[in-house]
Design a protein around this motif. Sequence first.
Motif, PDB file in Angstrom:
ATOM      1  N   ARG A  20     -17.120  -0.930  34.562  1.00 49.92           N
ATOM      2  CA  ARG A  20     -16.190   0.428  35.294  1.00 49.92           C
ATOM      3  C   ARG A  20     -15.118   0.688  34.618  1.00 49.92           C
ATOM      4  O   ARG A  20     -14.684   1.872  34.506  1.00 49.92           O
ATOM      5  CB  ARG A  20     -15.736   0.055  36.520  1.00 49.92           C
ATOM      6  CG  ARG A  20     -17.556   0.281  37.660  1.00 49.92           C
ATOM      7  CD  ARG A  20     -16.966   0.282  39.320  1.00 49.92           C
ATOM      8  NE  ARG A  20     -18.339   0.117  39.652  1.00 49.92           N
ATOM      9  CZ  ARG A  20     -18.332  -0.859  41.240  1.00 49.92           C
ATOM     10  NH1 ARG A  20     -17.935  -1.597  40.953  1.00 49.92           N
ATOM     11  NH2 ARG A  20     -19.713  -0.775  40.871  1.00 49.92           N
ATOM     12  N   PHE A  21     -14.034  -0.088  34.295  1.00 54.19           N
ATOM     13  CA  PHE A  21     -13.068   0.073  33.071  1.00 54.19           C
ATOM     14  C   PHE A  21     -12.447   0.894  31.928  1.00 54.19           C
ATOM     15  O   PHE A  21     -12.893   1.849  31.835  1.00 54.19           O
ATOM     16  CB  PHE A  21     -12.466  -1.389  32.824  1.00 54.19           C
ATOM     17  CG  PHE A  21     -11.353  -0.762  31.513  1.00 54.19           C
ATOM     18  CD1 PHE A  21      -9.866  -0.755  31.822  1.00 54.19           C
ATOM     19  CD2 PHE A  21     -11.374  -0.626  30.247  1.00 54.19           C
ATOM     20  CE1 PHE A  21      -8.821   0.114  31.111  1.00 54.19           C
ATOM     21  CE2 PHE A  21     -10.537  -0.911  29.277  1.00 54.19           C
ATOM     22  CZ  PHE A  21      -9.440   0.375  29.754  1.00 54.19           C
ATOM     23  N   TYR A  22     -14.668   0.829  31.860  1.00 58.33           N
ATOM     24  CA  TYR A  22     -14.687   2.096  30.632  1.00 58.33           C
ATOM     25  C   TYR A  22     -15.936   2.630  30.415  1.00 58.33           C
ATOM     26  O   TYR A  22     -15.652   3.710  29.517  1.00 58.33           O
ATOM     27  CB  TYR A  22     -15.928   0.524  28.891  1.00 58.33           C
ATOM     28  CG  TYR A  22     -14.735  -0.233  28.545  1.00 58.33           C
ATOM     29  CD1 TYR A  22     -14.323   0.557  27.327  1.00 58.33           C
ATOM     30  CD2 TYR A  22     -15.056  -1.297  29.059  1.00 58.33           C
ATOM     31  CE1 TYR A  22     -12.813  -0.223  26.480  1.00 58.33           C
ATOM     32  CE2 TYR A  22     -14.165  -2.211  27.343  1.00 58.33           C
ATOM     33  CZ  TYR A  22     -13.644  -2.181  26.520  1.00 58.33           C
ATOM     34  OH  TYR A  22     -12.639  -2.573  26.120  1.00 58.33           O
ATOM     35  N   GLN A  23     -16.132   3.053  31.876  1.00 59.09           N
ATOM     36  CA  GLN A  23     -17.075   3.982  32.375  1.00 59.09           C
ATOM     37  C   GLN A  23     -15.445   4.787  32.887  1.00 59.09           C
ATOM     38  O   GLN A  23     -15.486   6.383  32.354  1.00 59.09           O
ATOM     39  CB  GLN A  23     -17.833   3.849  33.547  1.00 59.09           C
ATOM     40  CG  GLN A  23     -18.130   5.275  33.356  1.00 59.09           C
ATOM     41  CD  GLN A  23     -19.044   4.804  35.098  1.00 59.09           C
ATOM     42  OE1 GLN A  23     -17.948   3.992  36.629  1.00 59.09           O
ATOM     43  NE2 GLN A  23     -20.190   5.796  35.326  1.00 59.09           N
ATOM     44  N   HIS A  24     -14.565   4.825  32.971  1.00 54.89           N
ATOM     45  CA  HIS A  24     -13.314   5.468  33.275  1.00 54.89           C
ATOM     46  C   HIS A  24     -13.009   5.995  31.999  1.00 54.89           C
ATOM     47  O   HIS A  24     -12.156   6.868  32.138  1.00 54.89           O
ATOM     48  CB  HIS A  24     -12.215   4.952  33.636  1.00 54.89           C
ATOM     49  CG  HIS A  24     -12.990   4.686  35.970  1.00 54.89           C
ATOM     50  ND1 HIS A  24     -12.518   5.834  36.379  1.00 54.89           N
ATOM     51  CD2 HIS A  24     -12.471   3.504  36.204  1.00 54.89           C
ATOM     52  CE1 HIS A  24     -13.349   4.917  37.903  1.00 54.89           C
ATOM     53  NE2 HIS A  24     -13.049   3.964  37.566  1.00 54.89           N
ATOM     54  N   VAL A  25     -12.967   5.097  30.990  1.00 56.44           N
ATOM     55  CA  VAL A  25     -12.319   5.323  30.200  1.00 56.44           C
ATOM     56  C   VAL A  25     -12.852   6.619  28.899  1.00 56.44           C
ATOM     57  O   VAL A  25     -12.394   7.325  28.424  1.00 56.44           O
ATOM     58  CB  VAL A  25     -11.978   4.278  29.090  1.00 56.44           C
ATOM     59  CG1 VAL A  25     -11.110   4.804  27.414  1.00 56.44           C
ATOM     60  CG2 VAL A  25     -10.574   3.214  29.810  1.00 56.44           C
TER      61      VAL A  25
END
Length: 119
Positions: A20-25
Amino acid sequence: MIGFVNAIALDGPDPVGLARFYQHVLGGELDTSDPEWVTLDCGLGKAKLTFQPSTSYVPPQFPDPNGSQQFHLDIQVDDFESAEPQILDLGARKVEGQEHPGFRVYLDPVGHPFCLVLE
């Protein structure tokens, strides 16, 4: 050619949270149907970012005098001033002393190094 990159896999204690962190980025579509192999399709062509659990995960040390980052992602942004506060709000940490004219180094929420880079 023998093959192509199918996936870039990152280990961590919480695959869904890290994905989810990388999806937001990066944006993209997240598939969490298998918590042992979470997939983020963020437009890398055939390759996907994938995330798998590691109960004994130990993050790489960066900077490390031996030079081992294991690997890192370079994420292109338009400018540091707008991108940096956003990734810090998501849980990234800036690596002090690693500001350069064309890139800056950060750690994701579980300690994988990555860079924001300008074109």
